[in-house]
Each structure stands twice: as structure tokens, then as C-alpha cells.
Design an enzyme around this catalytic site. Structure first.
Site, PDB file in Angstrom:
ATOM      1  N   CYS A   1      38.990  53.573  29.122  1.00 36.86           N
ATOM      2  CA  CYS A   1      38.465  54.279  30.287  1.00 36.86           C
ATOM      3  C   CYS A   1      39.392  55.422  30.676  1.00 36.86           C
ATOM      4  O   CYS A   1      40.607  55.266  30.670  1.00 36.86           O
ATOM      5  CB  CYS A   1      38.283  53.313  31.461  1.00 36.86           C
ATOM      6  SG  CYS A   1      37.031  52.049  31.135  1.00 36.86           S
TER       7      CYS A   1
ATOM      8  N   HIS B   1      34.825  44.991  34.327  1.00 34.92           N
ATOM      9  CA  HIS B   1      36.125  45.116  34.995  1.00 34.92           C
ATOM     10  C   HIS B   1      37.141  44.207  34.316  1.00 34.92           C
ATOM     11  O   HIS B   1      36.785  43.225  33.667  1.00 34.92           O
ATOM     12  CB  HIS B   1      35.996  44.768  36.474  1.00 34.92           C
ATOM     13  CG  HIS B   1      35.230  45.778  37.256  1.00 34.92           C
ATOM     14  ND1 HIS B   1      35.060  45.706  38.608  1.00 34.92           N
ATOM     15  CD2 HIS B   1      34.585  46.912  36.871  1.00 34.92           C
ATOM     16  CE1 HIS B   1      34.360  46.743  39.034  1.00 34.92           C
ATOM     17  NE2 HIS B   1      34.046  47.487  37.990  1.00 34.92           N
TER      18      HIS B   1
ATOM     19  N   GLU C   1      39.300  41.985  35.429  1.00 33.21           N
ATOM     20  CA  GLU C   1      39.312  40.579  35.830  1.00 33.21           C
ATOM     21  C   GLU C   1      38.099  39.835  35.291  1.00 33.21           C
ATOM     22  O   GLU C   1      38.201  38.669  34.906  1.00 33.21           O
ATOM     23  CB  GLU C   1      39.446  40.428  37.345  1.00 33.21           C
ATOM     24  CG  GLU C   1      38.404  41.136  38.170  1.00 33.21           C
ATOM     25  CD  GLU C   1      38.743  42.574  38.522  1.00 33.21           C
ATOM     26  OE1 GLU C   1      39.038  43.377  37.610  1.00 33.21           O
ATOM     27  OE2 GLU C   1      38.689  42.916  39.722  1.00 33.21           O
TER      28      GLU C   1
ATOM     29  N   CYS D   1      36.860  44.162  43.195  1.00 40.41           N
ATOM     30  CA  CYS D   1      35.621  44.464  43.907  1.00 40.41           C
ATOM     31  C   CYS D   1      34.975  43.144  44.350  1.00 40.41           C
ATOM     32  O   CYS D   1      35.417  42.055  43.955  1.00 40.41           O
ATOM     33  CB  CYS D   1      34.670  45.249  43.006  1.00 40.41           C
ATOM     34  SG  CYS D   1      33.966  44.280  41.648  1.00 40.41           S
TER      35      CYS D   1
ATOM     36  N   CYS E   1      33.623  40.951  41.318  1.00 37.64           N
ATOM     37  CA  CYS E   1      34.683  40.242  40.606  1.00 37.64           C
ATOM     38  C   CYS E   1      35.303  39.156  41.483  1.00 37.64           C
ATOM     39  O   CYS E   1      35.705  38.106  40.987  1.00 37.64           O
ATOM     40  CB  CYS E   1      35.744  41.216  40.105  1.00 37.64           C
ATOM     41  SG  CYS E   1      35.146  42.229  38.727  1.00 37.64           S
TER      42      CYS E   1
ATOM     43  N   TYR F   1      42.234  49.325  46.348  1.00 31.96           N
ATOM     44  CA  TYR F   1      41.060  50.182  46.263  1.00 31.96           C
ATOM     45  C   TYR F   1      40.583  50.494  47.677  1.00 31.96           C
ATOM     46  O   TYR F   1      40.787  49.699  48.598  1.00 31.96           O
ATOM     47  CB  TYR F   1      39.973  49.474  45.435  1.00 31.96           C
ATOM     48  CG  TYR F   1      38.822  50.362  45.053  1.00 31.96           C
ATOM     49  CD1 TYR F   1      39.015  51.474  44.230  1.00 31.96           C
ATOM     50  CD2 TYR F   1      37.546  50.098  45.522  1.00 31.96           C
ATOM     51  CE1 TYR F   1      37.962  52.293  43.881  1.00 31.96           C
ATOM     52  CE2 TYR F   1      36.473  50.911  45.177  1.00 31.96           C
ATOM     53  CZ  TYR F   1      36.687  52.009  44.362  1.00 31.96           C
ATOM     54  OH  TYR F   1      35.640  52.827  44.028  1.00 31.96           O
TER      55      TYR F   1
END
Length: 143
Positions: free
Chosen positions: A29, A73, A75, A101, A104, A122
Site C-alpha cells: 500500500c 487491514h 489486524e 477501525c 477490525c 487515526y
């Protein structure tokens, strides 16, 4: 039962979180590289980084630079990886470079992880709020 030494715990938290940052470098990414380690009894039982599902091209962003919908993601990758092993994440600690998030966080709760240690927060904190509501210990460790 072994007594917990706060200084030793802090030392291990820092080391595992640094290792999660190193692991994040495996991500393809471009926008954000995230790494995660699941640790139980001072053993790494799983790891993950954000990226596409197995068998997909290793391109996380579309032509406009937005993250593709199917990117996993870090996790989520670590949790699904431990699910395929003979290990159990029940009672484990998740070390992650970025706060999780809400999606997750649901996986973290259901997998029995009891503690989450993260570095970068975040801007949306719904995931952290959900973890705290579920009684998961949440530690922000700024490295």
C-alpha cells in the site's frame, strides 16, 4: 501467577510495536503501511500487514489513489492468519502501528484479544471507543 513488572511490560510493548512498524514495510500500500503482531505469553503467534487478499494483485490503490474496497487491514490479516493455525488469540495482545477501525475492533473483540497497543492514532476513534466499551485494555504507546 507471575506478577507483572510495569517496566518490563513497557519495554516489551516498545519492542513489539517497533517490530510491527518493521513488518508494515511488507505492505504494498502506498497511502499507508500498517503492521500488526499478535503476542501471547511473549511469543508472536501471528502477524499481518495491510494488503490485498491472497491471489489478488499486490496493488492497494485504484487509479485515483483511493484504497480499493477489498484491501484487508493489518489486524484483520493477523486475526485470520491465527484462525488458520493451531494457536488461540484468546487472552493475547495485539500490537499495531495504527489504531484500529470499528470493523477490525469487532474482530479483535470476537477473537478474544484482551489488550491492544498502538502507536499512531487515526482521526476516527470509533474503533478505540468500541474496544474500551468491550473491556479490552487499550494502550497508546507513542514511539
Amino acid at each position: 501467577m507471575e506478577k507483572t513488572n510495569p517496566e518490563k511490560t513497557k519495554k516489551f510493548d516498545k519492542s513489539y510495536l517497533e517490530m510491527a512498524h518493521v513488518w508494515a514495510k511488507n505492505s504494498y500500500c502506498k497511502r499507508r503501511q500498517v503492521g500488526a503482531l499478535i503476542v501471547k505469553d511473549r511469543m508472536i503467534i501471528s502477524d499481518g500487514y495491510n494488503g490485498t487478499p491472497s491471489g489478488f494483485e499486490n496493488i492497494c490503490e485504484d487509479e485515483s489513489g483511493s484504497t480499493k474496497q477489498y484491501v484487508l487491514h493489518a489486524e484483520a490479516n493477523a486475526i485470520t492468519k491465527v484462525a488458520q493455525s493451531n494457536n488461540s488469540s484468546k487472552g493475547a495482545t495485539l500490537y499495531i502501528t495504527d489504531s484500529p477501525c470499528v470493523e477490525c475492533s469487532k474482530l479483535i473483540i470476537q477473537s478474544g484479544i484482551r489488550r491492544v497497543v498502538y502507536d499512531r492514532e487515526y482521526r476516527i476513534t470509533d474503533g478505540l471507543d468500541l474496544l474500551k466499551r468491550a473491556g479490552v485494555e487499550v494502550v497508546h504507546f507513542d514511539i
